[in-house]
Scaffold this active site. Structure first.
Site, PDB file in Angstrom:
ATOM      1  N   THR A 338      -7.534 -10.016  -6.597  1.00 23.52           N
ATOM      2  CA  THR A 338      -7.093 -11.408  -6.573  1.00 23.52           C
ATOM      3  C   THR A 338      -5.768 -11.576  -5.828  1.00 23.52           C
ATOM      4  O   THR A 338      -5.115 -10.610  -5.453  1.00 23.52           O
ATOM      5  CB  THR A 338      -6.951 -11.935  -8.013  1.00 23.52           C
ATOM      6  OG1 THR A 338      -6.171 -11.011  -8.772  1.00 23.52           O
ATOM      7  CG2 THR A 338      -8.304 -12.085  -8.663  1.00 23.52           C
ATOM      8  N   ASP A 339      -5.369 -12.857  -5.666  1.00 26.05           N
ATOM      9  CA  ASP A 339      -4.135 -13.180  -4.920  1.00 26.05           C
ATOM     10  C   ASP A 339      -2.951 -13.383  -5.857  1.00 26.05           C
ATOM     11  O   ASP A 339      -1.981 -14.041  -5.477  1.00 26.05           O
ATOM     12  CB  ASP A 339      -4.352 -14.469  -4.119  1.00 26.05           C
ATOM     13  CG  ASP A 339      -5.557 -14.376  -3.214  1.00 26.05           C
ATOM     14  OD1 ASP A 339      -5.712 -13.345  -2.563  1.00 26.05           O
ATOM     15  OD2 ASP A 339      -6.346 -15.337  -3.168  1.00 26.05           O
ATOM     16  N   SER A 364       2.211 -15.111  -7.707  1.00 26.07           N
ATOM     17  CA  SER A 364       1.250 -15.793  -6.851  1.00 26.07           C
ATOM     18  C   SER A 364       1.538 -15.331  -5.429  1.00 26.07           C
ATOM     19  O   SER A 364       2.612 -15.617  -4.886  1.00 26.07           O
ATOM     20  CB  SER A 364       1.397 -17.310  -6.958  1.00 26.07           C
ATOM     21  OG  SER A 364       0.598 -17.938  -5.990  1.00 26.07           O
ATOM     22  N   ARG A 365       0.599 -14.617  -4.837  1.00 26.38           N
ATOM     23  CA  ARG A 365       0.854 -14.058  -3.508  1.00 26.38           C
ATOM     24  C   ARG A 365       0.804 -15.125  -2.419  1.00 26.38           C
ATOM     25  O   ARG A 365       1.211 -14.888  -1.303  1.00 26.38           O
ATOM     26  CB  ARG A 365      -0.137 -12.932  -3.212  1.00 26.38           C
ATOM     27  CG  ARG A 365       0.047 -11.774  -4.169  1.00 26.38           C
ATOM     28  CD  ARG A 365      -0.717 -10.524  -3.784  1.00 26.38           C
ATOM     29  NE  ARG A 365      -0.531  -9.532  -4.832  1.00 26.38           N
ATOM     30  CZ  ARG A 365      -1.364  -9.336  -5.836  1.00 26.38           C
ATOM     31  NH1 ARG A 365      -2.460 -10.059  -5.920  1.00 26.38           N
ATOM     32  NH2 ARG A 365      -1.126  -8.421  -6.750  1.00 26.38           N
ATOM     33  N   VAL A 366       0.263 -16.303  -2.744  1.00 29.02           N
ATOM     34  CA  VAL A 366       0.314 -17.411  -1.793  1.00 29.02           C
ATOM     35  C   VAL A 366       1.694 -18.055  -1.838  1.00 29.02           C
ATOM     36  O   VAL A 366       2.245 -18.467  -0.819  1.00 29.02           O
ATOM     37  CB  VAL A 366      -0.776 -18.444  -2.127  1.00 29.02           C
ATOM     38  CG1 VAL A 366      -0.655 -19.666  -1.262  1.00 29.02           C
ATOM     39  CG2 VAL A 366      -2.147 -17.812  -1.950  1.00 29.02           C
TER      40      VAL A 366
END
Length: 504
Positions: A338-339, A364-366
């Site tokens: 997941t991101d 949260s990698r975004v």
């Protein structure tokens, strides 16, 4: 009399033409026989041409799906109770892979993974069906994740933002509020033009009924679909449930719509797959899971994306940890797929700090790319204040003599923690969140007693609810200008003034 003769002649010509046009045609059909059944898995012989994930019919009333294509025998996962089949039964190929009904007709319905209604409503009308297993969109068809998926929860929208098309894992021990957090996110989409799908896997019937009742109570079923494979259903249905839910969501995504899919939860999904694999005599690996358990979830979550042509599918998988062990096999796999993840701490839950999101272990990698620009003006200072507080809090417990600056940082941190608390179903608009967080950063809560922080927050929220035009501009992506910041701070100051004077 002549008319009767003419009518007979016409019918005779038509019948003669049909007889002349009729040709005998032999069509081969593969019919095997059911050799063995065990806990929802059958071994079938005599189907050499069957394909993977093809539907087969056992007798007249039961269906299964070809799952294991061994030359000696085909492993078939039964989709109906095994009491409907018995050894020696004929098994026929259907020639089609497993599919589910899609389209607007499924909105508001509670379905099983095969698309059969579970809500005692009318049967689904005939229409388009999509395969349960589909390839993920290619890289060139994907666009960066830039639009936010607003959850209405302050700690997430401000500190761990989620974007449309992202895959964000919700992780935590049992009874820490994972499903509540996911359902709150779903309920906040009521005016966001997002189609929502809640996929229950291996859950108790009581839990699913409670979730559906909550959706109906908030009038959310009009934009929702519930796909349910409860704990009492065969493992085959539990295995298929998330793929069916994703196929339903992909249809809406292909129409240019934004879709949110909640998988509750993938730990039980992995358990169902392990049970099937062991019954099919596949070699067990770590913790008895088969070797391809990583691929099981990777190919599912890879289907979540944001398309260049419009439309997105956001995935919120849920996973359960045991004794806060994030390095267990399935949680580790899902974290790497997941991101980002939202980790729910049992200690916070027990202290009543709800939602129990542990900011330090969530990511949260975004990141800010999927956040409304106005949030960026408040997030940096908020994160710093909260991080300093968590670091200094330990020292404060020992009764250490603190200097004035440290004492102020701790007091500010206590108010940050208090303001980040939020009750179930009490969701905030972006403008309400921004105004409250601006007031927090500006120190408007510092001279209030800690117990007055929540009443002050409610007053600020009530004060900005009439600012419709400002709310529209912020949700449209306008940055927070200095003039707007001062205006919101002035509103907040006026709202909490009675609490300072003691008249509130």
């Amino acid at each position: 009399m002549s008319e009767l003769r003419e009518l007979l002649r016409q019918h005779g010509d038509r019948l003669r033409a049909q007889i002349e046009a009729f040709r005998f045609r032999l069509e081969p059909e593969e019919i095997g026989w059911l050799r063995h059944i065990e806990l929802g898995v059958a071994q079938v012989q005599g189907l050499p041409g069957v394909k993977a994930m093809e539907v087969v019919h056992c007798g007249r009333s039961a269906a299964g799906v070809a799952f294991d294509l061994d030359p000696a025998a085909v492993g078939v996962v039964l989709l109906d109770p095994e009491t409907a089949v018995q050894a020696g039964m004929p098994v026929r190929r259907s020639g089609r892979v497993l599919d589910v009904p899609v389209g607007p007709r499924v909105l508001g319905r509670v379905l099983d993974p095969l698309g059969r209604p579970l809500d005692d409503g009318r049967p689904l009308e005939a229409g388009e069906r999509w395969p349960v297993e589909r390839e993920a969109p290619p890289i060139l068809a994907r666009a960066p994740v830039t639009a936010p998926l607003l959850t209405g929860i302050k700690v997430i929208d401000a500190l761990v933002p989620i974007g449309r098309g992202q895959r964000e894992l919700i992780l935590g021990d049992r009874q820490t509020g994972k499903t509540t957090l996911a359902l709150d996110t779903l309920l906040n989409q009521h005016d966001q033009d997002v189609i929502c799908i809640y996929c229950a896997i291996g859950q108790r019937a009581q839990t699913v009924a409670r979730a559906i009742a909550r959706l109906r109570e908030r009038d959310a079923m009009k934009y929702c679909v519930v796909v349910n494979a409860g704990g009492e259903t065969p493992s085959g249905l539990q295995y298929l449930a998330p793929y069916a839910a994703t196929a339903i969501g992909e249809w809406f995504m292909a129409q240019g719509r934004d879709v949110l899919v909640i998988y509750d939860d993938l730990s039980r999904h992995a358990d169902a797959y392990r049970a099937l694999s062991l019954l099919l005599r596949r070699p067990p690996g770590r913790e008895a899971y088969p070797g391809d358990v990583f691929y099981l979830h990777a190919r599912l979550l890879e289907r979540a994306t944001h398309l260049k042509d419009g439309g997105s599918l956001t995935a919120l998988p849920i996973a359960e940890t045991q004794a806060q062990n994030l390095s267990a096999y399935i949680p580790t796999n899902l974290i790497s797929i997941t991101d980002g993840q939202l980790y729910l701490s049992p200690q916070k839950f027990q202290r009543g700090e709800l939602p129990a999101v542990d900011v330090g272990r969530s990511v949260s990698r975004v990141g800010g790319k999927a956040q409304l620009p106005a949030y960026r003006a408040v997030v940096g200072e908020l994160k710093l204040a909260y991080a300093q507080y968590e670091e200094l809090e330990t020292f404060a417990r020992f009764g250490t003599r603190l200097d004035e600056r440290t004492r102020l940082a701790i007091e500010r941190g206590r108010r940050v923690r208090e303001i980040l608390k939020q009750e179930e179903g009490d969701l905030l608009t972006p403008l309400e969140q921004l105004t409250v967080l601006l007031a927090l950063n500006a120190g408007l809560f510092d001279d209030l007693p800690l117990e007055a922080a929540r009443p002050a927050e409610r007053r600020i929220r009530a004060a900005v609810q009439a600012q419709k035009e400002t709310a529209r501009r912020i949700e449209a992506g306008e940055p927070l200008t200095e003039g707007l910041r001062q205006h919101l701070l002035q509103l907040a100051q006026q709202a909490i003034a009675p609490l300072r004077s003691g008249s509130g």
